[in-house]
Design a protein around this motif. Structure first.
Motif, PDB file in Angstrom:
ATOM      1  N   VAL A 132      78.173  57.766  80.084  1.00  0.00           N
ATOM      2  CA  VAL A 132      76.930  58.346  79.566  1.00  0.00           C
ATOM      3  C   VAL A 132      76.448  57.604  78.322  1.00  0.00           C
ATOM      4  CG1 VAL A 132      77.838  60.136  78.003  1.00  0.00           C
ATOM      5  CG2 VAL A 132      75.735  60.567  79.286  1.00  0.00           C
ATOM      6  N   LEU A 133      77.335  56.833  77.712  1.00  0.00           N
ATOM      7  CA  LEU A 133      76.915  56.022  76.564  1.00  0.00           C
ATOM      8  C   LEU A 133      75.881  54.966  76.966  1.00  0.00           C
ATOM      9  CD1 LEU A 133      80.355  55.525  74.788  1.00  0.00           C
ATOM     10  CD2 LEU A 133      78.536  57.159  74.206  1.00  0.00           C
ATOM     11  N   ALA A 134      75.954  54.489  78.216  1.00  0.00           N
ATOM     12  CA  ALA A 134      74.991  53.475  78.678  1.00  0.00           C
ATOM     13  C   ALA A 134      73.567  54.024  78.693  1.00  0.00           C
ATOM     14  CB  ALA A 134      75.395  52.929  80.036  1.00  0.00           C
ATOM     15  N   PRO A 135      73.304  55.180  79.330  1.00  0.00           N
ATOM     16  CA  PRO A 135      71.924  55.661  79.272  1.00  0.00           C
ATOM     17  C   PRO A 135      71.506  56.143  77.877  1.00  0.00           C
ATOM     18  CG  PRO A 135      73.267  57.144  80.598  1.00  0.00           C
ATOM     19  CD  PRO A 135      74.095  55.943  80.282  1.00  0.00           C
ATOM     20  N   ILE A 136      72.459  56.564  77.053  1.00  0.00           N
ATOM     21  CA  ILE A 136      72.102  56.900  75.670  1.00  0.00           C
ATOM     22  C   ILE A 136      71.628  55.630  74.958  1.00  0.00           C
ATOM     23  CG2 ILE A 136      73.025  57.596  73.416  1.00  0.00           C
ATOM     24  CD1 ILE A 136      74.763  59.649  74.949  1.00  0.00           C
ATOM     25  N   GLY A 137      72.376  54.540  75.130  1.00  0.00           N
ATOM     26  CA  GLY A 137      71.950  53.248  74.567  1.00  0.00           C
ATOM     27  C   GLY A 137      70.628  52.801  75.154  1.00  0.00           C
ATOM     28  N   ALA A 138      70.442  53.022  76.461  1.00  0.00           N
ATOM     29  CA  ALA A 138      69.179  52.648  77.113  1.00  0.00           C
ATOM     30  C   ALA A 138      68.026  53.489  76.586  1.00  0.00           C
ATOM     31  CB  ALA A 138      69.305  52.793  78.626  1.00  0.00           C
ATOM     32  N   LEU A 139      68.286  54.758  76.273  1.00  0.00           N
ATOM     33  CA  LEU A 139      67.242  55.613  75.706  1.00  0.00           C
ATOM     34  C   LEU A 139      66.802  55.079  74.343  1.00  0.00           C
ATOM     35  CD1 LEU A 139      65.437  58.113  75.634  1.00  0.00           C
ATOM     36  CD2 LEU A 139      67.416  59.422  74.816  1.00  0.00           C
ATOM     37  N   VAL A 140      67.769  54.760  73.502  1.00  0.00           N
ATOM     38  CA  VAL A 140      67.446  54.198  72.186  1.00  0.00           C
ATOM     39  C   VAL A 140      66.683  52.882  72.353  1.00  0.00           C
ATOM     40  CG1 VAL A 140      68.446  53.219  70.068  1.00  0.00           C
ATOM     41  CG2 VAL A 140      69.376  55.340  71.034  1.00  0.00           C
ATOM     42  N   ALA A 141      67.169  52.017  73.248  1.00  0.00           N
ATOM     43  CA  ALA A 141      66.507  50.734  73.485  1.00  0.00           C
ATOM     44  C   ALA A 141      65.111  50.930  74.074  1.00  0.00           C
ATOM     45  CB  ALA A 141      67.352  49.865  74.410  1.00  0.00           C
ATOM     46  N   SER A 142      64.942  51.916  74.950  1.00  0.00           N
ATOM     47  CA  SER A 142      63.627  52.122  75.568  1.00  0.00           C
ATOM     48  C   SER A 142      62.614  52.622  74.544  1.00  0.00           C
ATOM     49  CB  SER A 142      63.721  53.083  76.757  1.00  0.00           C
ATOM     50  OG  SER A 142      63.993  54.405  76.352  1.00  0.00           O
ATOM     51  N   ILE A 143      63.062  53.455  73.609  1.00  0.00           N
ATOM     52  CA  ILE A 143      62.147  53.906  72.560  1.00  0.00           C
ATOM     53  C   ILE A 143      61.690  52.704  71.728  1.00  0.00           C
ATOM     54  CG2 ILE A 143      61.994  55.271  70.436  1.00  0.00           C
ATOM     55  CD1 ILE A 143      63.880  57.319  71.880  1.00  0.00           C
ATOM     56  N   ARG A 144      62.628  51.835  71.399  1.00  0.00           N
ATOM     57  CA  ARG A 144      62.285  50.618  70.646  1.00  0.00           C
ATOM     58  C   ARG A 144      61.391  49.702  71.484  1.00  0.00           C
ATOM     59  NH1 ARG A 144      60.731  47.980  66.490  1.00  0.00           N
ATOM     60  NH2 ARG A 144      61.719  45.978  66.129  1.00  0.00           N
ATOM     61  N   PHE A 145      61.731  49.532  72.755  1.00  0.00           N
ATOM     62  CA  PHE A 145      60.967  48.690  73.677  1.00  0.00           C
ATOM     63  C   PHE A 145      59.526  49.171  73.778  1.00  0.00           C
ATOM     64  CE2 PHE A 145      59.835  47.607  78.173  1.00  0.00           C
ATOM     65  CZ  PHE A 145      59.901  46.229  78.078  1.00  0.00           C
ATOM     66  N   VAL A 146      59.354  50.477  73.947  1.00  0.00           N
ATOM     67  CA  VAL A 146      58.016  51.053  74.078  1.00  0.00           C
ATOM     68  C   VAL A 146      57.227  50.872  72.784  1.00  0.00           C
ATOM     69  CG1 VAL A 146      56.826  53.287  74.269  1.00  0.00           C
ATOM     70  CG2 VAL A 146      58.571  52.652  75.932  1.00  0.00           C
ATOM     71  N   SER A 147      57.899  51.005  71.641  1.00  0.00           N
ATOM     72  CA  SER A 147      57.178  50.795  70.375  1.00  0.00           C
ATOM     73  C   SER A 147      56.763  49.333  70.229  1.00  0.00           C
ATOM     74  CB  SER A 147      58.020  51.245  69.184  1.00  0.00           C
ATOM     75  OG  SER A 147      59.104  50.379  68.965  1.00  0.00           O
ATOM     76  N   LEU A 148      57.593  48.418  70.712  1.00  0.00           N
ATOM     77  CA  LEU A 148      57.229  47.000  70.670  1.00  0.00           C
ATOM     78  C   LEU A 148      56.098  46.678  71.638  1.00  0.00           C
ATOM     79  CD1 LEU A 148      60.741  45.302  70.427  1.00  0.00           C
ATOM     80  CD2 LEU A 148      59.003  45.465  68.637  1.00  0.00           C
ATOM     81  N   LEU A 149      56.055  47.375  72.776  1.00  0.00           N
ATOM     82  CA  LEU A 149      54.973  47.142  73.737  1.00  0.00           C
ATOM     83  C   LEU A 149      53.616  47.445  73.120  1.00  0.00           C
ATOM     84  CD1 LEU A 149      56.300  48.606  77.110  1.00  0.00           C
ATOM     85  CD2 LEU A 149      56.077  46.208  76.455  1.00  0.00           C
ATOM     86  N   GLY A 150      53.569  48.494  72.314  1.00  0.00           N
ATOM     87  CA  GLY A 150      52.311  48.873  71.691  1.00  0.00           C
ATOM     88  C   GLY A 150      51.831  47.884  70.650  1.00  0.00           C
ATOM     89  N   SER A 151      52.759  47.123  70.059  1.00  0.00           N
ATOM     90  CA  SER A 151      52.370  46.180  69.010  1.00  0.00           C
ATOM     91  C   SER A 151      52.506  44.722  69.446  1.00  0.00           C
ATOM     92  CB  SER A 151      53.245  46.413  67.774  1.00  0.00           C
ATOM     93  OG  SER A 151      54.599  46.167  68.082  1.00  0.00           O
ATOM     94  N   ALA A 152      52.877  44.491  70.707  1.00  0.00           N
ATOM     95  CA  ALA A 152      53.095  43.116  71.176  1.00  0.00           C
ATOM     96  C   ALA A 152      51.766  42.385  71.347  1.00  0.00           C
ATOM     97  CB  ALA A 152      53.855  43.125  72.497  1.00  0.00           C
ATOM     98  N   PRO A 153      51.754  41.106  70.997  1.00  0.00           N
ATOM     99  CA  PRO A 153      50.538  40.314  71.224  1.00  0.00           C
ATOM    100  C   PRO A 153      50.323  40.099  72.720  1.00  0.00           C
ATOM    101  CG  PRO A 153      52.326  38.912  70.479  1.00  0.00           C
ATOM    102  CD  PRO A 153      52.824  40.329  70.401  1.00  0.00           C
ATOM    103  N   LEU A 154      49.086  39.864  73.080  1.00  0.00           N
ATOM    104  CA  LEU A 154      48.771  39.600  74.477  1.00  0.00           C
ATOM    105  C   LEU A 154      49.348  38.262  74.907  1.00  0.00           C
ATOM    106  CD1 LEU A 154      44.996  40.593  74.450  1.00  0.00           C
ATOM    107  CD2 LEU A 154      46.890  41.931  75.347  1.00  0.00           C
ATOM    108  N   ASN A 155      49.797  38.197  76.151  1.00  0.00           N
ATOM    109  CA  ASN A 155      50.239  36.893  76.647  1.00  0.00           C
ATOM    110  C   ASN A 155      49.011  36.110  77.127  1.00  0.00           C
ATOM    111  OD1 ASN A 155      49.603  37.667  79.293  1.00  0.00           O
ATOM    112  ND2 ASN A 155      51.714  38.133  79.825  1.00  0.00           N
TER     113      ASN A 155
END
Length: 191
Positions: A153-176
């Protein structure tokens, strides 16, 4: 194995019950494939929440819950994977560096396969370390399942933390480069 030993379920029935994860993954993928933008980002995070909830409930309740609840919890994990997987892949591809699109695309299934292989190997090591033997005694299987799923269960907990960070980066990422060609400039024209 847990269904067979801890719940006395026939191997064929146990296989069908376990398939609920794959069925729900497919259904969730189809149901959320149309999402874009904030809705897709929300699906990524919600998917990880479902994975954590389902796997944690399995880890700490597989012996105690009625047999019919086990495929429901497996299905919850599948729903989570289905909600998140397509959108993580799409966002990864959308933000690939120009010229690295092929490398990015080919590395996604490779990383997934490595994760499955290392996860299976780690599960075996953890189960053996928890006392699982060929005798498949009830107490040994229960202890092994709790150890594998409890640590797992530590894997999806880590994935949850990473996904929150990932989603926040998506909102501020420059366009390709592909997005930049179709994005309106300051005068409203497209490139």
């Amino acid at each position: 194995l847990a269904l067979q030993v801890l719940h006395g379920v026939d191997p064929l029935v146990a296989g069908y019950m376990t398939a609920s994860l794959a069925v729900c993954w497919t259904l969730a993928s189809m149901a959320t494939a149309h999402l874009h933008g904030r809705a897709a980002s929300a699906a990524i995070v919600a998917g990880q929440v479902m994975c954590v909830a389902g796997l944690a409930a399995l880890a700490f309740g597989i012996e105690r819950v009625p047999t019919y609840v086990v495929p429901l919890l497996n299905g919850l994990v599948g729903l989570g994977l289905g909600c998140a997987n397509l959108h993580v892949t799409a966002a990864t591809m959308m933000h690939a560096k120009p010229g690295e699109e092929t490398l990015t695309a080919s590395s996604i299934p490779t990383i997934r396969s490595l994760g499955i292989a290392f996860g299976a190997a780690a599960a075996g090591v953890i189960a053996n370390g928890a006392g699982l033997t060929d005798a498949l005694r009830h107490d040994d299987v229960e202890r092994a399942v709790l150890a594998v799923l409890g640590i797992g269960v530590l894997a999806p907990i880590g994935a949850l933390v990473a996904s929150i960070r990932f989603v926040s980066l998506l909102g501020s990422a420059p366009l390709n480069r592909a997005q930049a060609r179709t994005a309106p400039d300051s005068a409203g024209a497209t490139h």
